[in-house]
Write an enzyme that holds these catalytic residues in place. Structure first.
Site, PDB file in Angstrom:
ATOM      1  N   THR A  12      -1.623  37.030-148.386  1.00  0.00           N
ATOM      2  CA  THR A  12      -2.696  37.989-148.093  1.00  0.00           C
ATOM      3  C   THR A  12      -4.069  37.321-148.013  1.00  0.00           C
ATOM      4  O   THR A  12      -5.052  37.971-147.707  1.00  0.00           O
ATOM      5  CB  THR A  12      -2.755  39.073-149.187  1.00  0.00           C
ATOM      6  OG1 THR A  12      -2.829  38.395-150.453  1.00  0.00           O
ATOM      7  CG2 THR A  12      -1.527  39.952-149.174  1.00  0.00           C
ATOM      8  N   CYS A 130      -9.553  20.255-146.150  1.00  0.00           N
ATOM      9  CA  CYS A 130      -9.894  20.497-144.737  1.00  0.00           C
ATOM     10  C   CYS A 130     -10.838  19.449-144.144  1.00  0.00           C
ATOM     11  O   CYS A 130     -10.634  18.984-143.018  1.00  0.00           O
ATOM     12  CB  CYS A 130     -10.488  21.897-144.572  1.00  0.00           C
ATOM     13  SG  CYS A 130     -11.550  22.394-145.934  1.00  0.00           S
ATOM     14  N   GLN A 157     -20.206  22.538-143.642  1.00  0.00           N
ATOM     15  CA  GLN A 157     -18.952  23.270-143.793  1.00  0.00           C
ATOM     16  C   GLN A 157     -19.101  24.787-143.746  1.00  0.00           C
ATOM     17  O   GLN A 157     -20.028  25.355-144.329  1.00  0.00           O
ATOM     18  CB  GLN A 157     -18.276  22.860-145.119  1.00  0.00           C
ATOM     19  CG  GLN A 157     -17.914  21.394-145.144  1.00  0.00           C
ATOM     20  CD  GLN A 157     -17.126  20.956-146.357  1.00  0.00           C
ATOM     21  OE1 GLN A 157     -17.310  19.843-146.824  1.00  0.00           O
ATOM     22  NE2 GLN A 157     -16.225  21.793-146.880  1.00  0.00           N
ATOM     23  N   HIS A 237     -15.620  23.411-139.586  1.00  0.00           N
ATOM     24  CA  HIS A 237     -16.473  22.427-140.254  1.00  0.00           C
ATOM     25  C   HIS A 237     -16.951  21.401-139.222  1.00  0.00           C
ATOM     26  O   HIS A 237     -16.168  20.961-138.358  1.00  0.00           O
ATOM     27  CB  HIS A 237     -15.691  21.654-141.318  1.00  0.00           C
ATOM     28  CG  HIS A 237     -15.268  22.462-142.513  1.00  0.00           C
ATOM     29  ND1 HIS A 237     -15.736  23.725-142.794  1.00  0.00           N
ATOM     30  CD2 HIS A 237     -14.412  22.139-143.522  1.00  0.00           C
ATOM     31  CE1 HIS A 237     -15.186  24.152-143.926  1.00  0.00           C
ATOM     32  NE2 HIS A 237     -14.370  23.218-144.381  1.00  0.00           N
ATOM     33  N   ASN A 310     -11.547  24.858-139.752  1.00  0.00           N
ATOM     34  CA  ASN A 310     -11.129  24.501-141.113  1.00  0.00           C
ATOM     35  C   ASN A 310      -9.939  25.315-141.589  1.00  0.00           C
ATOM     36  O   ASN A 310      -9.167  24.845-142.432  1.00  0.00           O
ATOM     37  CB  ASN A 310     -12.301  24.682-142.090  1.00  0.00           C
ATOM     38  CG  ASN A 310     -12.892  26.073-142.048  1.00  0.00           C
ATOM     39  OD1 ASN A 310     -13.278  26.565-140.977  1.00  0.00           O
ATOM     40  ND2 ASN A 310     -12.956  26.731-143.185  1.00  0.00           N
TER      41      ASN A 310
HETATM   42  O1  25A Z   1      -7.872  25.817-156.322  1.00  0.00           O
HETATM   43  P1  25A Z   1      -8.095  25.410-154.899  1.00  0.00           P
HETATM   44  O2  25A Z   1      -6.959  24.633-154.339  1.00  0.00           O
HETATM   45  O3  25A Z   1      -9.385  24.645-154.731  1.00  0.00           O
HETATM   46  O4  25A Z   1      -8.201  26.782-154.032  1.00  0.00           O
HETATM   47  C1  25A Z   1      -9.065  27.881-154.367  1.00  0.00           C
HETATM   48  C2  25A Z   1      -9.070  28.946-153.294  1.00  0.00           C
HETATM   49  O5  25A Z   1      -9.483  28.312-152.089  1.00  0.00           O
HETATM   50  C3  25A Z   1      -8.794  28.893-151.012  1.00  0.00           C
HETATM   51  C4  25A Z   1      -7.804  29.944-151.484  1.00  0.00           C
HETATM   52  O6  25A Z   1      -8.380  31.273-151.294  1.00  0.00           O
HETATM   53  C5  25A Z   1      -7.702  29.614-152.958  1.00  0.00           C
HETATM   54  O7  25A Z   1      -7.499  30.789-153.701  1.00  0.00           O
HETATM   55  N1  25A Z   1      -8.193  27.767-150.378  1.00  0.00           N
HETATM   56  C6  25A Z   1      -7.240  26.922-150.811  1.00  0.00           C
HETATM   57  N2  25A Z   1      -7.023  25.964-149.938  1.00  0.00           N
HETATM   58  C7  25A Z   1      -7.868  26.184-148.901  1.00  0.00           C
HETATM   59  C8  25A Z   1      -8.128  25.535-147.691  1.00  0.00           C
HETATM   60  N3  25A Z   1      -7.463  24.421-147.315  1.00  0.00           N
HETATM   61  C9  25A Z   1      -8.605  27.340-149.200  1.00  0.00           C
HETATM   62  N4  25A Z   1      -9.517  27.823-148.387  1.00  0.00           N
HETATM   63  C10 25A Z   1      -9.714  27.169-147.223  1.00  0.00           C
HETATM   64  N5  25A Z   1      -9.051  26.052-146.869  1.00  0.00           N
HETATM   65  P2  25A Z   1      -7.816  32.328-150.224  1.00  0.00           P
HETATM   66  O8  25A Z   1      -8.673  33.529-150.289  1.00  0.00           O
HETATM   67  O9  25A Z   1      -7.575  31.714-148.918  1.00  0.00           O
HETATM   68  O10 25A Z   1      -6.349  32.697-150.753  1.00  0.00           O
HETATM   69  C11 25A Z   1      -6.132  33.377-151.903  1.00  0.00           C
HETATM   70  C12 25A Z   1      -4.651  33.828-151.818  1.00  0.00           C
HETATM   71  O11 25A Z   1      -4.026  33.421-152.994  1.00  0.00           O
HETATM   72  C13 25A Z   1      -3.384  34.575-153.557  1.00  0.00           C
HETATM   73  N6  25A Z   1      -3.314  34.417-154.985  1.00  0.00           N
HETATM   74  C14 25A Z   1      -4.331  34.213-155.837  1.00  0.00           C
HETATM   75  N7  25A Z   1      -3.872  34.104-157.088  1.00  0.00           N
HETATM   76  C15 25A Z   1      -2.536  34.254-157.029  1.00  0.00           C
HETATM   77  C16 25A Z   1      -2.176  34.441-155.676  1.00  0.00           C
HETATM   78  N8  25A Z   1      -0.921  34.635-155.298  1.00  0.00           N
HETATM   79  C17 25A Z   1       0.037  34.624-156.269  1.00  0.00           C
HETATM   80  N9  25A Z   1      -0.218  34.443-157.566  1.00  0.00           N
HETATM   81  C18 25A Z   1      -1.492  34.256-157.988  1.00  0.00           C
HETATM   82  N10 25A Z   1      -1.726  34.084-159.283  1.00  0.00           N
HETATM   83  C19 25A Z   1      -4.228  35.712-153.164  1.00  0.00           C
HETATM   84  O12 25A Z   1      -3.561  36.914-153.116  1.00  0.00           O
HETATM   85  C20 25A Z   1      -4.580  35.322-151.753  1.00  0.00           C
HETATM   86  O13 25A Z   1      -3.523  35.711-150.901  1.00  0.00           O
HETATM   87  P3  25A Z   1      -4.119  38.160-154.047  1.00  0.00           P
HETATM   88  O14 25A Z   1      -3.003  39.077-154.169  1.00  0.00           O
HETATM   89  O15 25A Z   1      -4.701  37.598-155.328  1.00  0.00           O
HETATM   90  O16 25A Z   1      -5.329  38.817-153.417  1.00  0.00           O
HETATM   91  C21 25A Z   1      -5.402  39.117-152.105  1.00  0.00           C
HETATM   92  C22 25A Z   1      -6.022  40.531-151.974  1.00  0.00           C
HETATM   93  O17 25A Z   1      -6.534  41.029-153.214  1.00  0.00           O
HETATM   94  C23 25A Z   1      -7.918  41.314-153.171  1.00  0.00           C
HETATM   95  N11 25A Z   1      -8.493  40.858-154.436  1.00  0.00           N
HETATM   96  C24 25A Z   1      -8.818  39.605-154.738  1.00  0.00           C
HETATM   97  N12 25A Z   1      -9.304  39.538-155.980  1.00  0.00           N
HETATM   98  C25 25A Z   1      -9.262  40.814-156.495  1.00  0.00           C
HETATM   99  C26 25A Z   1      -8.754  41.657-155.506  1.00  0.00           C
HETATM  100  N13 25A Z   1      -8.583  42.964-155.693  1.00  0.00           N
HETATM  101  C27 25A Z   1      -8.915  43.469-156.892  1.00  0.00           C
HETATM  102  N14 25A Z   1      -9.418  42.713-157.895  1.00  0.00           N
HETATM  103  C28 25A Z   1      -9.611  41.407-157.738  1.00  0.00           C
HETATM  104  N15 25A Z   1     -10.117  40.656-158.735  1.00  0.00           N
HETATM  105  C29 25A Z   1      -8.411  40.573-151.968  1.00  0.00           C
HETATM  106  O18 25A Z   1      -9.460  41.240-151.365  1.00  0.00           O
HETATM  107  C30 25A Z   1      -7.207  40.527-151.067  1.00  0.00           C
HETATM  108  O19 25A Z   1      -7.134  41.672-150.254  1.00  0.00           O
HETATM  109  O1  L14 Z   2      -9.559  21.576-151.682  1.00  0.00           O
HETATM  110  O2  L14 Z   2     -14.898  25.601-150.368  1.00  0.00           O
HETATM  111  O3  L14 Z   2      -8.630  22.456-149.945  1.00  0.00           O
HETATM  112  O4  L14 Z   2     -14.901  24.721-148.360  1.00  0.00           O
HETATM  113  C1  L14 Z   2     -10.932  23.557-149.264  1.00  0.00           C
HETATM  114  C2  L14 Z   2     -12.118  24.382-149.004  1.00  0.00           C
HETATM  115  C3  L14 Z   2     -11.670  23.296-151.653  1.00  0.00           C
HETATM  116  C4  L14 Z   2     -12.873  24.160-151.329  1.00  0.00           C
HETATM  117  C5  L14 Z   2      -9.517  22.447-150.805  1.00  0.00           C
HETATM  118  C6  L14 Z   2     -14.438  24.840-149.510  1.00  0.00           C
HETATM  119  C7  L14 Z   2     -10.519  23.538-150.708  1.00  0.00           C
HETATM  120  C8  L14 Z   2     -13.257  23.984-149.889  1.00  0.00           C
END
Ligand code: 25A
Ligand code: L14
Length: 332
Positions: A12, A130, A157, A237, A310
């Site tokens: 999602t 990315c 970025q 980016h 990105n």
């Molecule tokens: O730790 P890192 O690796 O640095 O990554 C941190 C974040 O960066 C993004 C990604 O965010 C990640 O969470 N990311 C990672 N790699 C990336 C990259 N290469 C990158 N961004 C760009 N380039 P994201 O928004 O893309 O994805 C988040 C997804 O992860 C799901 N998720 C989170 N925790 C989870 C989980 N799934 C399973 N188990 C867990 N514990 C998350 O799903 C989303 O699909 P979701 O169910 O948590 O939430 C999606 C929907 O829910 C709403 N929502 C969010 N927070 C809340 C909420 N609703 C109510 N209360 C909240 N607190 C959102 O609006 C959405 O509709």
């Molecule tokens: O490590 O916020 O893949 O632009 C990539 C997106 C970290 C954060 C990762 C950002 C993420 C970054």
């Protein structure tokens, strides 16, 4: 052609949604799809290839199902917790988070650059950051031809890098809403901070570019420095890259290398103001390179302007290309 059961974890999210789109667009042979996310999103319906699927809660037991590949993009903590469980149950994990990238037992792969590293995977493969991915696609042909001594990265970025919340913060900021997501307002601004700071004064994002580049090119002697800046752009980016080569080169040689390199589009006609632009790279899978010019301050140096989407090449597309490469190399 053989087809595979594919899970998308974080289905999602910003990246997870794009993974579904790219799997369909690039026609990865998916037999059954298993979209997963946190409890919050379980039961939600998502669309893949014109069909509706119900999102399943990510739990250890979810990987008892017949799944061949899991594309993870649910943040580092979620990957840390669930990737080893999936891997132990025989699923090949392609992980988009930073959790395993620097683990020496985990290959860190850009398919145009180091596909051979896939051969030693132990069921977890890491997708690089990315900013690193697009830089590697642009630098590998030059690294092979001329050798590289030193790289200076300066990035511009997009807000989508920090997911849906980052995107919403710019949208809201432009409407005059308070930015509660970034350390300072991103609207009408440039923030020289992406992620948190490490002890050496660099941000985590900057150190990822240094460390991941050395790992992907298998070259710890490479000297690299980086400044990563968030700009008020939604997608793609842009990077200014300064490179110092070991050997002599000509600009014609570089342009000819780029015209032959897979995944690269050369856009370099300064007279006509043609060079890579974020708004043109949006929703494309290639890396765009231009503004190629000699750095006259050193013996063998150039400057480049490198742009890519990105969320596509920087995340979803690269992960799907890794899945294709596994198939091509008979690793799955
Ligand atoms: O730790 P890192 O690796 O640095 O990554 C941190 C974040 O960066 C993004 C990604 O965010 C990640 O969470 N990311 C990672 N790699 C990336 C990259 N290469 C990158 N961004 C760009 N380039 P994201 O928004 O893309 O994805 C988040 C997804 O992860 C799901 N998720 C989170 N925790 C989870 C989980 N799934 C399973 N188990 C867990 N514990 C998350 O799903 C989303 O699909 P979701 O169910 O948590 O939430 C999606 C929907 O829910 C709403 N929502 C969010 N927070 C809340 C909420 N609703 C109510 N209360 C909240 N607190 C959102 O609006 C959405 O509709
Ligand atoms: O490590 O916020 O893949 O632009 C990539 C997106 C970290 C954060 C990762 C950002 C993420 C970054």
């Amino acid at each position: 052609m053989k087809s595979y059961n594919v899970a998308v974890v974080g289905a999602t999210g910003m990246v997870g949604q794009k993974m579904l789109q790219v799997l369909a667009e690039l026609k990865f042979p998916v037999k059954n799809l298993f979209p997963m996310a946190s409890k919050r999103s379980a039961g939600k319906e998502i669309l893949y290839n014109g069909k509706t699927y119900v999102v399943e809660e990510l739990r250890d037991e979810a990987f008892d199902q017949d799944i061949d590949i899991a594309l993870f993009s649910a943040g580092g903590d979620t990957s840390q917790r669930f990737s080893p469980v999936a891997a132990a149950k025989g699923v090949i994990v392609i992980d988009n988070s930073s959790a395993f990238r620097m683990d020496p037992t985990v290959p860190l792969v850009v398919p145009e650059v180091n596909p051979e590293d896939l051969d030693w995977h132990k069921n977890i493969i890491a997708n690089p950051n990315c900013s690193t991915i697009q830089a590697m696609v642009a630098l590998k042909p030059l690294y092979d031809a001329f050798g590289i001594k030193r790289i200076i990265f300066s990035t511009y970025q997009a807000v989508s890098g920090s997911g849906m919340k980052g995107y919403a913060a710019l949208e809201g900021g432009i409407k005059g809403e308070k930015d509660t997501f970034n350390p300072h307002p991103i609207a009408y601004n440039c923030l020289p901070q992406i992620d948190t700071f490490t002890d050496n004064g660099y941000t985590k994002e900057e150190m990822k570019m240094v460390n991941e580049t050395q790992k992907i090119l298998h070259d710890d002697s490479l000297r690299i420095t980086a400044t990563a800046v968030r700009v008020p752009v939604y997608y793609a980016h842009s990077e200014s890259i300064n490179v110092e080569f070991k050997k002599e080169f000509t600009l014609d040689e570089i342009k000819s290398l780029y015209s032959k390199s897979p995944g690269i589009v050369l856009q370099d006609d300064p007279e006509k103001s043609i060079y890579p632009l974020a708004i043109n790279a949006e929703n494309r899978d290639e890396v765009f390179v231009g503004r190629i010019r000699r750095d006259y301050s050193v013996d063998n140096g150039i400057n480049l302007w490198v742009v890519a989407d990105n969320i596509r090449k920087g995340a979803a597309t690269n992960a799907v290309q890794i899945a294709f490469a596994l198939v091509e190399r008979h690793l799955i």
